[in-house]
Scaffold this active site. Structure first.
Site, PDB file in Angstrom:
ATOM      1  N   ASP A 300     -10.895  -3.193  24.503  1.00  0.00           N
ATOM      2  CA  ASP A 300     -11.376  -4.544  24.268  1.00  0.00           C
ATOM      3  C   ASP A 300     -10.646  -5.556  25.146  1.00  0.00           C
ATOM      4  OD1 ASP A 300     -12.957  -6.389  22.569  1.00  0.00           O
ATOM      5  OD2 ASP A 300     -10.983  -7.077  21.934  1.00  0.00           O
ATOM      6  N   GLU A 329     -13.841  -3.154  28.569  1.00  0.00           N
ATOM      7  CA  GLU A 329     -14.751  -4.291  28.417  1.00  0.00           C
ATOM      8  C   GLU A 329     -14.357  -5.330  29.459  1.00  0.00           C
ATOM      9  OE1 GLU A 329     -16.192  -7.661  25.188  1.00  0.00           O
ATOM     10  OE2 GLU A 329     -14.089  -7.102  25.379  1.00  0.00           O
ATOM     11  N   ASP A 401     -22.161  -7.934  21.525  1.00  0.00           N
ATOM     12  CA  ASP A 401     -21.828  -9.225  22.119  1.00  0.00           C
ATOM     13  C   ASP A 401     -22.973  -9.821  22.924  1.00  0.00           C
ATOM     14  OD1 ASP A 401     -19.233  -9.550  21.137  1.00  0.00           O
ATOM     15  OD2 ASP A 401     -18.366  -8.321  22.715  1.00  0.00           O
TER      16      ASP A 401
END
Length: 615
Positions: A300, A329, A401
């Site tokens: 992340d 990410e 997202d």
């Protein structure tokens, strides 16, 4: 992680010499072989399936999570309720839909995932990416209370598990035990592996949550805490000066305290903790055989953590399991991705640049880029990194997202997804300009064409849970609706985000036709090595007629994919091997014969063919 502010992060600078060294392509880098053949499925556990209502969270279990309301009436939300309709218990707090969406819990858990492994296997999935599963009070769980335990409400005995956790010393792995939720996760890992599938966790290593044991100790003991150097403390509580306790949160969010970093990345205390939990989940019984552990990590907000940490951590991961898969990410231009993808940090990233290009070519109409420009952008992306990287990139079209990509089709031309910050905020759907309605048949056809391209292009396709079932919706939080299942009856979508009722309520149900389309495409990909590990070569990029064709080849297997992105039926002529016969894998092996090194193919509007050479 919520990606709203992601691309605004400040990067750690590299000097010119370091950058040049990083950008030299490595011919020695080798990605995990299994990841080249992966068809990924992203699961948001709290919204996938409630397999055990006995472990549902209580109001006390959400304490510490935004919006910090544990006094208003609360209950587990009905799974099949209309998303934008406030339930009676919610109306009592007097707040709007956006406040209440953050308080909702639906009870998704590990048993629900176990119960649906057969579903995933039927679809053809062979790799699962779980968004965070560690103990946390939120529904998204990017605010961990610990990294070494699965959230108790995902397992069969939450209260018992919390007693076990309370008996441990967080920083000391010798005191760690296995809770019932931990053991159920190990069972899930085993069941996934037994089916020939892989599974990776979401590693949220830049920050934790307010309930984390180390942060709570610091908040209580202040400078006397043994963890005082673990966090970015801005000021300590001081009764004499009137100063209050202040710390740095991810993008200044107080719910997400950040680990402290120096020139080597995350400092010693939390770094050692992260290394210990990495070993715990990758080799649970510590016998040197990683077969009982997870197969990798998705990292992340990876740009927030110093490169030096990722390099050292990768060495640790690969020492446990050389075939582990690491994906970051990173929602950035190619130049900013390159330092991460040289073989000493990540194997791949979530391929948002693929998403952007596909949105610009397949979804847009008025602002559509030409076929040749689409081909150029993909070629630039393929050639920017060591060769193996392209084969293991997670080629997603939507995620937790983004808006559901079929809703992006509905809202085409309004904003550019490549302008990430602007698009993210706008696509949350709280403005009148974003249309959150159900897709029509023409929009579904575009979705089907995009799925065909996704499953035949170079790289590992990734499906966000429910996309194959027909789910639609705006960005976070509306991309995180409860999964639509065949065995549940859902309320009609009768409410708009502003609380008004729709003139014509929309049916919500599992889309069997769309599911079968995805299943067929995935079966084709899984049974043909050329689509998994084969070379890619553009055969046609016709701007005027909006046509695209490419070949995929591996050893003696030769395939041609032809795409008609226009609104009219067309006859397409593409280069092919002379005097060869090709069969259409989507239409009962319908045959086409090449003549003089050309192949003529008829295509309906917004459709494609997957052809394989038969002789």
């Amino acid at each position: 992680m919520t990606a709203l502010l992601y691309s605004a992060f400040l990067r750690m600078p590299c000097n010119t010499g370091q950058l040049k060294e990083l950008l030299v392509k490595s011919n020695t880098f080798s990605a995990p072989e299994w990841a080249k053949r992966a068809v990924w499925y992203q699961i948001f556990p709290e919204r996938f399936r409630n397999g055990d209502p006995k472990n549902d969270p209580t109001i006390n279990d959400i304490e510490g999570a935004y919006p910090h309301d544990t006094s208003s009436p609360w209950q587990i939300h009905p799974w099949a309720a209309d998303w934008y309709e406030l339930q009676p218990y919610e109306r009592k707090n007097g707040k709007d839909i956006w406040f209440n969406l953050q308080r909702r819990r639906y009870g998704g858990d590990l048993q629900g995932i176990l119960d649906k492994l057969d579903y995933l296997q039927k679809l053809g999935i062979n790799a699962i990416y779980l968004t965070p599963v560690f103990e946390s009070p939120s529904m998204h769980k990017y605010d961990a209370a610990t990294y070494h335990h699965i959230d108790p409400n995902f397992g069969p005995a939450p209260e018992w598990d919390r007693k076990i956790i309370a008996s441990e010393t967080g920083h000391d792995p010798t005191t760690w035990k296995w809770t019932s939720a931990d053991r159920l996760m190990l069972h899930l890992i085993n069941e996934v592996h037994r089916r020939g599938m892989r599974i990776i966790f979401d590693g949220v290593f830049n920050h934790i949550g307010l309930n984390h044991w180390a942060f709570r100790d610091v908040a209580q003991r202040q400078q006397a805490s043994r963890y005082r150097d673990w966090f970015k403390i801005l000021s300590w509580q001081n009764a004499k000066t009137g100063e209050s306790f202040q710390y740095q949160g991810w993008w200044s969010l107080k719910e997400l305290p950040e680990w402290r970093q120096d020139e080597n990345g995350i400092v010693t205390g939390p770094r050692d903790y992260i290394f210990a939990i990495t070993k715990r989940w990758m080799d649970p019984n510590n016998d040197g055989d990683p077969g009982d552990g997870i197969d990798g990590w998705r990292l992340d907000v990876a740009a927030c953590v110093h490169h030096q940490f990722w390099k050292r951590w990768r060495e640790h991961v690969k020492s446990i399991n050389p075939e582990a898969y690491l994906t970051g990410e990173l929602i950035d231009p190619i130049a900013e991705l390159q330092p991460y993808l040289q073989g000493d940090e990540f194997d791949a990233v979530m391929n948002y640049n693929f998403t952007f290009a596909c949105s610009e070519y397949f979804m847009n109409e008025r602002t559509r880029i030409p076929a040749g420009e689409f081909d150029r952008r993909l070629r630039e992306l393929r050639e920017a990194f060591p060769r193996d990287v392209a084969f293991v990139m997670q080629n997603l079209l939507d995620s937790h997202d983004t808006d559901r990509f079929v809703s992006r089709i509905i809202n085409r031309d309004k904003r550019s997804m490549r302008d990430w910050m602007d698009y993210y905020k706008w696509s949350c759907g709280n403005g009148a300009d974003y249309d959150g309605r159900k897709p029509n048949a023409a929009e579904r056809q575009v979705q089907k064409l995009l799925a065909l391209f996704q499953m035949t292009y170079l790289g590992a396709p990734m499906i966000y849970y429910g996309t194959e079932a027909g789910m639609w919706g705006a960005n976070d939080p509306s991309c995180r609706k409860p999964m639509v299942w065949e065995d549940l009856d859902y309320a009609e979508a009768g409410y708009l985000p502003n609380g008004e009722q729709r003139a014509h309520p929309e049916t919500v149900a599992f889309d069997q036709d769309l599911f079968e389309h995805y299943r067929k495409l995935i079966r084709v990909r899984n049974t043909h090595p050329a689509l998994q590990v084969g070379n890619y070569h553009t055969l046609l990029a016709d701007d005027a007629r909006d046509l695209l064709a490419f070949s995929r080849s591996h050893e003696n297997e030769n395939m041609v994919v032809v795409v008609n992105n226009s609104g009219a039926d067309q006859r397409v002529i593409v280069p092919a091997l002379q005097n060869s016969v090709y069969g259409d894998l989507l239409e009962d092996n319908h045959r086409f014969a090449s003549n003089s090194e050309q192949l003529e193919v008829d295509l309906k509007a917004k459709s494609g063919r997957i052809l394989i050479r038969r002789g």
